[in-house]
Design a protein around this motif. Structure first.
Motif, PDB file in Angstrom:
ATOM      1  N   GLU A 107       0.816  -1.215   0.000  1.00 45.07           N
ATOM      2  CA  GLU A 107       0.000   0.000   0.000  1.00 45.07           C
ATOM      3  C   GLU A 107       0.856   1.275   0.000  1.00 45.07           C
ATOM      4  O   GLU A 107       0.465   2.280  -0.593  1.00 45.07           O
ATOM      5  CB  GLU A 107      -0.916   0.020   1.232  1.00 45.07           C
ATOM      6  CG  GLU A 107      -1.920  -1.123   1.257  1.00 45.07           C
ATOM      7  CD  GLU A 107      -2.744  -1.122   2.536  1.00 45.07           C
ATOM      8  OE1 GLU A 107      -2.771  -0.068   3.224  1.00 45.07           O
ATOM      9  OE2 GLU A 107      -3.338  -2.166   2.862  1.00 45.07           O
ATOM     10  N   GLU A 130      -1.589  -3.465  -7.286  1.00 44.64           N
ATOM     11  CA  GLU A 130      -2.984  -3.066  -7.430  1.00 44.64           C
ATOM     12  C   GLU A 130      -3.586  -2.463  -6.166  1.00 44.64           C
ATOM     13  O   GLU A 130      -4.745  -2.057  -6.165  1.00 44.64           O
ATOM     14  CB  GLU A 130      -3.818  -4.256  -7.871  1.00 44.64           C
ATOM     15  CG  GLU A 130      -3.389  -4.792  -9.243  1.00 44.64           C
ATOM     16  CD  GLU A 130      -4.214  -5.973  -9.687  1.00 44.64           C
ATOM     17  OE1 GLU A 130      -5.046  -6.459  -8.869  1.00 44.64           O
ATOM     18  OE2 GLU A 130      -4.046  -6.412 -10.843  1.00 44.64           O
ATOM     19  N   ASN A 131      -2.793  -2.422  -5.079  1.00 42.36           N
ATOM     20  CA  ASN A 131      -3.273  -1.820  -3.830  1.00 42.36           C
ATOM     21  C   ASN A 131      -2.456  -0.600  -3.405  1.00 42.36           C
ATOM     22  O   ASN A 131      -2.662  -0.067  -2.325  1.00 42.36           O
ATOM     23  CB  ASN A 131      -3.223  -2.866  -2.694  1.00 42.36           C
ATOM     24  CG  ASN A 131      -4.209  -3.999  -2.916  1.00 42.36           C
ATOM     25  OD1 ASN A 131      -5.410  -3.781  -2.985  1.00 42.36           O
ATOM     26  ND2 ASN A 131      -3.696  -5.210  -3.049  1.00 42.36           N
ATOM     27  N   ASN A 133      -1.243   2.853  -2.565  1.00 41.80           N
ATOM     28  CA  ASN A 133      -1.870   4.145  -2.276  1.00 41.80           C
ATOM     29  C   ASN A 133      -0.878   5.292  -2.225  1.00 41.80           C
ATOM     30  O   ASN A 133      -1.169   6.398  -2.686  1.00 41.80           O
ATOM     31  CB  ASN A 133      -2.607   4.092  -0.924  1.00 41.80           C
ATOM     32  CG  ASN A 133      -3.770   3.123  -0.909  1.00 41.80           C
ATOM     33  OD1 ASN A 133      -4.099   2.561   0.119  1.00 41.80           O
ATOM     34  ND2 ASN A 133      -4.398   2.899  -2.062  1.00 41.80           N
ATOM     35  N   PRO A 150      -0.359   2.894 -10.670  1.00 47.76           N
ATOM     36  CA  PRO A 150      -1.575   2.169 -10.274  1.00 47.76           C
ATOM     37  C   PRO A 150      -2.787   3.086 -10.102  1.00 47.76           C
ATOM     38  O   PRO A 150      -2.668   4.209  -9.600  1.00 47.76           O
ATOM     39  CB  PRO A 150      -1.171   1.515  -8.946  1.00 47.76           C
ATOM     40  CG  PRO A 150       0.312   1.383  -9.030  1.00 47.76           C
ATOM     41  CD  PRO A 150       0.777   2.587  -9.787  1.00 47.76           C
ATOM     42  N   ARG A 151      -3.908   2.605 -10.487  1.00 45.79           N
ATOM     43  CA  ARG A 151      -5.169   3.349 -10.425  1.00 45.79           C
ATOM     44  C   ARG A 151      -5.574   3.677  -8.989  1.00 45.79           C
ATOM     45  O   ARG A 151      -6.317   4.626  -8.731  1.00 45.79           O
ATOM     46  CB  ARG A 151      -6.248   2.512 -11.112  1.00 45.79           C
ATOM     47  CG  ARG A 151      -7.614   3.161 -11.217  1.00 45.79           C
ATOM     48  CD  ARG A 151      -8.570   2.259 -11.983  1.00 45.79           C
ATOM     49  NE  ARG A 151      -9.930   2.779 -11.931  1.00 45.79           N
ATOM     50  CZ  ARG A 151     -10.397   3.726 -12.723  1.00 45.79           C
ATOM     51  NH1 ARG A 151      -9.611   4.247 -13.634  1.00 45.79           N
ATOM     52  NH2 ARG A 151     -11.653   4.129 -12.616  1.00 45.79           N
ATOM     53  N   THR A 152      -5.032   2.914  -8.027  1.00 47.33           N
ATOM     54  CA  THR A 152      -5.413   3.065  -6.624  1.00 47.33           C
ATOM     55  C   THR A 152      -4.669   4.191  -5.911  1.00 47.33           C
ATOM     56  O   THR A 152      -4.920   4.472  -4.741  1.00 47.33           O
ATOM     57  CB  THR A 152      -5.118   1.764  -5.865  1.00 47.33           C
ATOM     58  OG1 THR A 152      -3.750   1.396  -6.103  1.00 47.33           O
ATOM     59  CG2 THR A 152      -6.017   0.646  -6.343  1.00 47.33           C
ATOM     60  N   LEU A 153      -3.773   4.867  -6.610  1.00 50.29           N
ATOM     61  CA  LEU A 153      -2.890   5.846  -5.983  1.00 50.29           C
ATOM     62  C   LEU A 153      -3.667   6.985  -5.310  1.00 50.29           C
ATOM     63  O   LEU A 153      -4.624   7.509  -5.862  1.00 50.29           O
ATOM     64  CB  LEU A 153      -1.950   6.423  -7.041  1.00 50.29           C
ATOM     65  CG  LEU A 153      -0.570   6.890  -6.570  1.00 50.29           C
ATOM     66  CD1 LEU A 153       0.207   5.761  -5.916  1.00 50.29           C
ATOM     67  CD2 LEU A 153       0.203   7.466  -7.741  1.00 50.29           C
ATOM     68  N   ILE A 154      -3.195   7.349  -4.095  1.00 47.71           N
ATOM     69  CA  ILE A 154      -3.774   8.466  -3.347  1.00 47.71           C
ATOM     70  C   ILE A 154      -2.806   9.653  -3.324  1.00 47.71           C
ATOM     71  O   ILE A 154      -3.215  10.805  -3.473  1.00 47.71           O
ATOM     72  CB  ILE A 154      -4.127   8.041  -1.908  1.00 47.71           C
ATOM     73  CG1 ILE A 154      -5.282   7.035  -1.925  1.00 47.71           C
ATOM     74  CG2 ILE A 154      -4.482   9.247  -1.046  1.00 47.71           C
ATOM     75  CD1 ILE A 154      -5.628   6.473  -0.562  1.00 47.71           C
ATOM     76  N   LYS A 174      -6.932   8.351 -12.156  1.00 46.55           N
ATOM     77  CA  LYS A 174      -6.711   7.943 -10.758  1.00 46.55           C
ATOM     78  C   LYS A 174      -7.811   8.593  -9.910  1.00 46.55           C
ATOM     79  O   LYS A 174      -7.617   9.684  -9.345  1.00 46.55           O
ATOM     80  CB  LYS A 174      -5.335   8.414 -10.259  1.00 46.55           C
ATOM     81  CG  LYS A 174      -4.145   8.113 -11.165  1.00 46.55           C
ATOM     82  CD  LYS A 174      -3.759   6.657 -11.116  1.00 46.55           C
ATOM     83  CE  LYS A 174      -2.487   6.398 -11.904  1.00 46.55           C
ATOM     84  NZ  LYS A 174      -2.632   6.617 -13.360  1.00 46.55           N
ATOM     85  N   ASN A 176      -8.874   8.146  -7.021  1.00 41.89           N
ATOM     86  CA  ASN A 176      -8.589   8.325  -5.597  1.00 41.89           C
ATOM     87  C   ASN A 176      -7.429   9.301  -5.334  1.00 41.89           C
ATOM     88  O   ASN A 176      -7.126   9.606  -4.185  1.00 41.89           O
ATOM     89  CB  ASN A 176      -8.246   6.982  -4.941  1.00 41.89           C
ATOM     90  CG  ASN A 176      -9.403   6.000  -5.013  1.00 41.89           C
ATOM     91  OD1 ASN A 176     -10.557   6.394  -4.875  1.00 41.89           O
ATOM     92  ND2 ASN A 176      -9.106   4.731  -5.236  1.00 41.89           N
ATOM     93  N   SER A 200      -8.915  12.190 -12.961  1.00 39.81           N
ATOM     94  CA  SER A 200      -8.374  12.368 -11.595  1.00 39.81           C
ATOM     95  C   SER A 200      -8.914  13.674 -11.031  1.00 39.81           C
ATOM     96  O   SER A 200      -8.166  14.584 -10.691  1.00 39.81           O
ATOM     97  CB  SER A 200      -6.843  12.369 -11.622  1.00 39.81           C
ATOM     98  OG  SER A 200      -6.343  11.166 -12.150  1.00 39.81           O
TER      99      SER A 200
END
Length: 596
Positions: A107, A130-131, A133, A150-154, A174, A176, A200
């Protein structure tokens, strides 16, 4: 100050690491091990203990810290179930896709302050995460950002690299994504795709300071509340660049090349939530029009602004701080109604301009007014007639003379606490100081006298600075200090005093008399100041026999006595019974001669 989204997590991570390290040290010191060694590999208790990389710290929550060990390669034995991995402050130059692919639960990945290059980070290196952040890649040697993250990036931090290129899917798509840090790189306009943040829309913080951008990037995320573009080469803000940023609260545009021609009347108008705007250190010749009403702090210093029009500021109803120092303002260039209706404006900086007099129409509720380093030569009766709430006024380093200060100029300033008139052309102590003053600074003038009543009624004054003037003991009216019953600091250094002033106030704690011409210190010199803590007599003309030790012995609160640099002078406390010591030495010498 606004908390960065997601910033709490790394703090908790560090706390967890610290806790695990402390516990490890405790166990090592006490040599306590469980009787059943199988507990060490109990997956519910410490699943990472068996295969934690050498030198690293691991804990059961999946946190692995390998930071600061000068690692040159990615550790191959990072546990597969790792969720938070720190490899910061190492010397890693490349990472292979298979090394990260197995860490499918990752993460947070912290790789900042390594030696990673774009070549050392293959395009597909983050594909399997894939996780993920939080990605920290600041302080490396990247020249281009990864093509796809990754699409999950914060949050993504790429600060302090050598980036020249960003791709559409680096930060695009993105949903998130909340914060992006790209400051201190080498980005130019051509290196930014127009669709950089497509998909995004929730990015709240974008930091792109210290690059080579000439234009504000297009299609900025509508959710932005903090945008940093300082230290670039911005010449123009394209029409509509900020039109969708209704939630933006902080906008940093200082240290660019912006001109009034590079923006229009609607450039900032749609920024209805904007509270902080910094346009300092640009090439503005006037204040931009159409500024939004909710701005609280407006930086306009270090430009070439020559005038303030009637209506350019009046719509900013929430304005509290206006910083206009280091411009080219003259009093006649400030419209008398320029500050009309700004009821919240309490701090105004106008120093280092070309003001030849006090501007008319000052904000009625101003509390702090800084007009130092201008060309002001007089203070007229009504210059401060409407500024009833003023608490701090700095007029230092102008060209004001004593005769050009009207005796009633400060009559309305009943709340004034601090007044600074240092560095002017005053030749005598002026009359009419506000009675509520706590601090009065008159340093570096030509003051040669303190006439009767110039300090009368100032019972609240705590600090009086008169250093570097031309005062003599005879030119100070004998009752000058009588009303200063709260005075704690009196600075008369650098004058022409030949003796210590008499009848000093009982409240005095610090007395600065260095660099005068004082020759003697009478035994009763400090009888009126029993609470004094510091006496500074350095660099006068006091002979060592011109002062008695008893002069200072009765001062029970004295902490500092600085008497160095006088003629043939040493500390009287060290010269106690000086003549007796000399006689004892002579007797010893005589006895030694007899024995020989």
């Amino acid at each position: 100050m606004y908390l960065k989204f997601g910033s709490l997590f790394p703090v908790l991570w560090l706390l967890a690491l610290s806790s695990s390290r402390i516990q490890a040290r405790k166990n090592a010191d006490s040599n306590e091990f469980p009787e059943d060694s199988s507990e060490l590999i109990d997956p519910e208790r410490n699943s990472l203990a068996p295969d934690c990389p050498k030198k690293c710290t691991c804990n059961p929550e999946g946190i692995v810290d390998c930071g600061g060990f000068s690692l040159k390669e990615f550790p191959i034995d990072v546990p597969e179930l790792t969720s938070h991995l720190s490899l910061q402050n190492n010397q890693i130059e490349e990472i292979f896709p298979e090394e990260l692919a197995r860490l499918y639960r990752l993460e947070t990945l912290n790789l900042q302050n390594n030696r990673l290059t774009s070549k050392g980070l293959p395009e597909e290196v983050f594909d399997q995460l894939e996780n993920l952040n939080y990605l920290y890649l600041a302080n490396n040697q990247l020249t281009a950002a990864p093509k796809c993250l990754p699409r999950t990036l914060i949050s993504a931090d790429f600060a302090a690299n050598n980036l020249t290129k960003i791709y559409e899917l680096t930060f695009g798509q993105k949903p998130n994504l909340r914060s992006v840090y790209l400051h201190n790189n080498k980005l130019e306009d051509a290196g930014l795709p127009e669709s950089m943040f497509n998909g995004s829309d929730n990015v709240e913080v974008l930091i792109m300071s210290s690059n080579f951008l000439k234009y504000v990037p297009k299609n900025l995320p509508s959710a932005l509340y903090k945008l940093h573009l300082k230290n670039n080469k911005l010449e123009k803000i394209p029409k509509g660049a900020f039109s969708e940023l209704s939630g933006l609260r902080e906008l940093y545009l200082q240290n660019n090349k912006l001109t009034n021609e590079g923006m229009d009347n609607e450039t900032f108008w749609k920024l209805s939530s904007l509270e902080y705007l910094d346009l300092s250190s640009n090439n503005l010749s006037q204040i931009p029009s159409g500024l939004p009403r909710n701005i609280v702090l407006l930086h306009l210093e270090k430009n070439a602004i020559k005038s303030i029009g009637r209506d350019v500021l009046t719509q900013i109803k929430n304005l509290e701080y206006l910083l206009l120092h280091n411009n080219k303002l003259k009093a006649r260039g400030i419209h008398p109604q320029a500050f009309h209706g700004l009821k919240k404006l309490h701090t105004v900086h106008l120093y280092n301009n070309q003001l030849e007099k006090i501007p008319s129409g000052l904000p009625r509720r101003v509390k702090t007014l800084m007009i130092l380093h201008n060309q002001i030569s007089e203070i007229n009766r009504n210059d401060f007639a409407t500024t009833y709430f003023m608490e701090e006024l700095n007029l230092s380093y102008n060209k004001i003379t004593s005769s050009q200060i009207h005796r009633e100029a400060f009559r309305k300033l009943r709340l004034l606490k601090s007044l600074d008139l240092s560095g002017n052309n005053l030749n005598t102590m002026p009359y009419g100081f506000p009675k509520n003053l706590l601090s009065l600074k008159l340093k570096v003038n030509e003051i040669s006298s303190i006439p009767r009543h110039t300090l009368s009624g100032m019972s609240k004054l705590q600090e009086l600075y008169l250093s570097n003037n031309k005062l003599k003991v005879g030119s100070i009216y004998s009752g000058s200090w009588q009303d200063l019953t709260s005075l704690k600091i009196l600075d008369i250094a650098g004058n022409q005093l030949t003796s210590i002033p008499s009848d000093l106030p009982e409240s005095l704690e610090y007395l600065y008399l260095q660099n005068n011409k004082i020759t003697t210190v009478p035994e009763n010199a400090f009888e009126s100041t029993p609470n004094i803590k510091g006496i500074y007599l350095r660099f006068n003309k006091i002979a060592f026999n011109a002062v008695k030790e008893s002069t200072f012995q009765r001062l029970k609160h004295l902490q500092v006595l600085d008497i160095e640099g006088n003629f043939e002078f040493s500390d009287p406390l060290k010269n106690r019974d000086h003549s007796e010591e000399e006689m004892e030495e002579e007797e010893e010498e005589e006895e030694q001669e007899v024995e020989e």
